[in-house]
Design an enzyme around this catalytic site. Structure first.
Site, short mmCIF file in Angstrom:
data_model
loop_
_atom_site.label_atom_id
_atom_site.label_comp_id
_atom_site.label_asym_id
_atom_site.label_seq_id
_atom_site.Cartn_x
_atom_site.Cartn_y
_atom_site.Cartn_z
N CYS A 181 -4.34 -1.49 -2.09
CA CYS A 181 -4.46 -0.06 -2.33
C CYS A 181 -5.34 0.11 -3.56
O CYS A 181 -5.02 -0.42 -4.63
CB CYS A 181 -3.07 0.52 -2.59
SG CYS A 181 -3.06 2.24 -3.09
N ASN A 182 -6.45 0.81 -3.40
CA ASN A 182 -7.36 0.99 -4.54
C ASN A 182 -6.74 1.85 -5.62
O ASN A 182 -6.94 1.61 -6.81
CB ASN A 182 -8.64 1.66 -4.06
CG ASN A 182 -9.48 0.73 -3.21
OD1 ASN A 182 -10.39 0.08 -3.71
ND2 ASN A 182 -9.17 0.64 -1.93
N THR A 183 -5.99 2.86 -5.20
CA THR A 183 -5.40 3.78 -6.18
C THR A 183 -4.43 3.01 -7.07
O THR A 183 -4.44 3.14 -8.30
CB THR A 183 -4.69 4.93 -5.45
OG1 THR A 183 -5.58 5.45 -4.45
CG2 THR A 183 -4.31 6.04 -6.39
N CYS A 194 -11.10 2.86 -0.35
CA CYS A 194 -9.71 3.20 -0.08
C CYS A 194 -9.36 2.47 1.20
O CYS A 194 -10.12 2.53 2.19
CB CYS A 194 -9.56 4.72 0.10
SG CYS A 194 -7.91 5.17 0.70
N THR A 195 -8.24 1.78 1.19
CA THR A 195 -7.92 0.93 2.34
C THR A 195 -7.55 1.73 3.59
O THR A 195 -7.47 1.17 4.67
CB THR A 195 -6.80 -0.05 1.98
OG1 THR A 195 -5.66 0.68 1.49
CG2 THR A 195 -7.26 -1.03 0.92
N HIS A 196 -7.35 3.04 3.43
CA HIS A 196 -7.13 3.88 4.61
C HIS A 196 -8.44 4.15 5.36
O HIS A 196 -8.42 4.48 6.55
CB HIS A 196 -6.55 5.23 4.22
CG HIS A 196 -5.08 5.23 3.94
ND1 HIS A 196 -4.52 4.56 2.87
CD2 HIS A 196 -4.05 5.83 4.59
CE1 HIS A 196 -3.21 4.76 2.87
NE2 HIS A 196 -2.90 5.52 3.90
N TYR A 256 -0.87 8.57 -2.60
CA TYR A 256 -0.82 8.34 -4.04
C TYR A 256 -2.04 8.97 -4.74
O TYR A 256 -2.00 9.20 -5.95
CB TYR A 256 -0.87 6.83 -4.33
CG TYR A 256 0.44 6.08 -4.21
CD1 TYR A 256 1.56 6.65 -3.59
CD2 TYR A 256 0.56 4.79 -4.74
CE1 TYR A 256 2.75 5.94 -3.49
CE2 TYR A 256 1.75 4.08 -4.65
CZ TYR A 256 2.84 4.65 -4.02
OH TYR A 256 4.01 3.95 -3.93
N GLY A 257 -3.11 9.18 -3.98
CA GLY A 257 -4.38 9.62 -4.55
C GLY A 257 -4.30 10.76 -5.54
O GLY A 257 -4.91 10.70 -6.61
N GLU A 281 -2.90 9.33 7.45
CA GLU A 281 -1.42 9.26 7.44
C GLU A 281 -0.83 10.16 8.53
O GLU A 281 0.26 9.92 9.02
CB GLU A 281 -0.86 9.65 6.07
CG GLU A 281 -1.04 8.57 4.99
CD GLU A 281 -0.15 7.33 5.19
OE1 GLU A 281 1.06 7.47 5.42
OE2 GLU A 281 -0.69 6.20 5.13
N ASP A 337 0.86 -1.19 0.00
CA ASP A 337 0.00 0.00 0.00
C ASP A 337 0.90 1.24 0.00
O ASP A 337 2.09 1.16 0.32
CB ASP A 337 -0.91 0.02 1.24
CG ASP A 337 -1.84 1.25 1.25
OD1 ASP A 337 -2.46 1.53 0.20
OD2 ASP A 337 -1.94 1.93 2.28
N SER A 338 0.30 2.38 -0.33
CA SER A 338 1.07 3.62 -0.28
C SER A 338 1.50 3.95 1.15
O SER A 338 2.45 4.69 1.35
CB SER A 338 0.22 4.77 -0.83
OG SER A 338 -0.93 4.93 -0.03
N1 DGL Z 1 -4.89 3.23 0.66
C1 DGL Z 1 -4.89 3.68 -0.66
C2 DGL Z 1 -6.12 3.37 -1.47
O1 DGL Z 1 -6.74 2.42 -1.18
C3 DGL Z 1 -4.07 4.81 -1.02
C4 DGL Z 1 -4.41 6.12 -0.69
C5 DGL Z 1 -3.39 7.17 -1.09
O2 DGL Z 1 -2.20 6.94 -0.93
O3 DGL Z 1 -3.85 8.22 -1.54
O4 DGL Z 1 -6.49 4.04 -2.38
#
Ligand code: DGL
Length: 271
Positions: free
Chosen positions: A71-73, A190-192, A40-41, A156, A8-9
């Protein structure tokens, strides 16, 4: 070790790792968080692809036969290219899987109104990947995606419980539900975002279900391993997890300990 690689990011993928490990504790896991370059978004396709490919190569170099982009992104912007373009030359016997497809597969049984909402990063919503996958699997479901660009920085920066989070969560949930009042399921795409669950729940009407991906991704992975004995046979079974971060190891370890609920040692790496 031939661990399952989880990427993941930053911290978000820990919400997926937690569920995968609790369902399949016997495997070894290698987690990589690119905290130094998160989020990463807002990044371009090219950057997310470049960073994700670096991470996959690192996890392959460290022995993972199978990498989950938690990570979805990265799943939205890099997975297909890596699977189709890079894997054949890197090592066609290894696998890289994402989190969007298993989530979309699961949601068909969860909505009664056939109207769902997605909250995600700007990168995921602008890629339209959820809409494309949904049209393939559940063409009768109407999808409304809401970019929530402030939510990942809140997580974060450890502000997921603070009052600053209330403003952005309330605003974005309200906007989503005004755009489609028939929504009865919201995917935390988003996994966050599971780390903001209490805030999101507080601003979402009780009849709207909130879907965190970890549960569905872990069940889908278990099913995948049942169907792919060749990959499953290559995974080591020591029950260990190792954690790598591109930023400060002590900071990662203390955050991961909170997010995973057990103490964690982390190592710093560069990509
Ligand atoms: N956890 C990530 C996701 O699922 C990344 C979010 C990010 O880094 O912007 O998209």
């Amino acid at each position: 070790m031939s661990p399952i690689g989880v990427f993941d990011s930053g911290y978000g993928g820990l919400t997926v790792l937690r569920e995968i490990r609790s369902l399949m504790p016997h495997y070894d896991y290698l987690y990589l968080g690119d905290n130094a370059r998160a989020p990463y978004g807002p990044r371009s396709f090219e950057r997310v692809y470049e960073f994700t490919l670096q991470a996959v190569c690192r996890l392959f170099d460290m022995g993972s036969p199978l990498v989950i982009l938690a990570c979805n992104t990265a799943s939205a912007k890099a997975l297909r290219t890596i699977q189709q373009h890079d894997l054949p030359s890197l090592d066609p016997s290894r696998r890289v899987l994402g989190v969007i497809r298993p989530t979309v597969e699961a949601v068909g049984d969860l909505t009664l109104t056939r109207h769902i909402g997605i909250v995600a990063t700007q990168g995921t919503t602008s890629s339209r990947t959820y809409e494309l996958e949904m049209a393939k699997l559940h063409p009768d479901i109407a999808v409304t995606s809401q970019a929530c660009p402030m939510w990942v920085p809140l997580v974060e920066n450890y502000e997921f419980d603070g009052s600053g989070a209330d403003y952005f969560v309330q605003r974005d949930i309200q906007t989503l539900l005004e755009r489609d009042p028939l929504i009865d399921v919201i995917i935390l795409g988003c996994t966050h975002f599971p780390l903001l669950y209490n805030k999101i729940r507080a601003y979402t009407p009780t009849h709207v279900k909130l879907i965190s991906q970890g549960e569905y991704v872990s069940r889908s992975l278990e099913d995948y391993l049942r169907r792919h004995a060749d990959i499953e046979a290559r995974l080591s079974r020591g029950g260990h997890a190792r954690f790598l971060t591109t930023d400060d190891a002590a900071k990662f370890a203390s955050a991961a300990t909170v997010f995973l609920g057990s103490s964690v040692l982390a190592e710093q790496t560069s990509l």
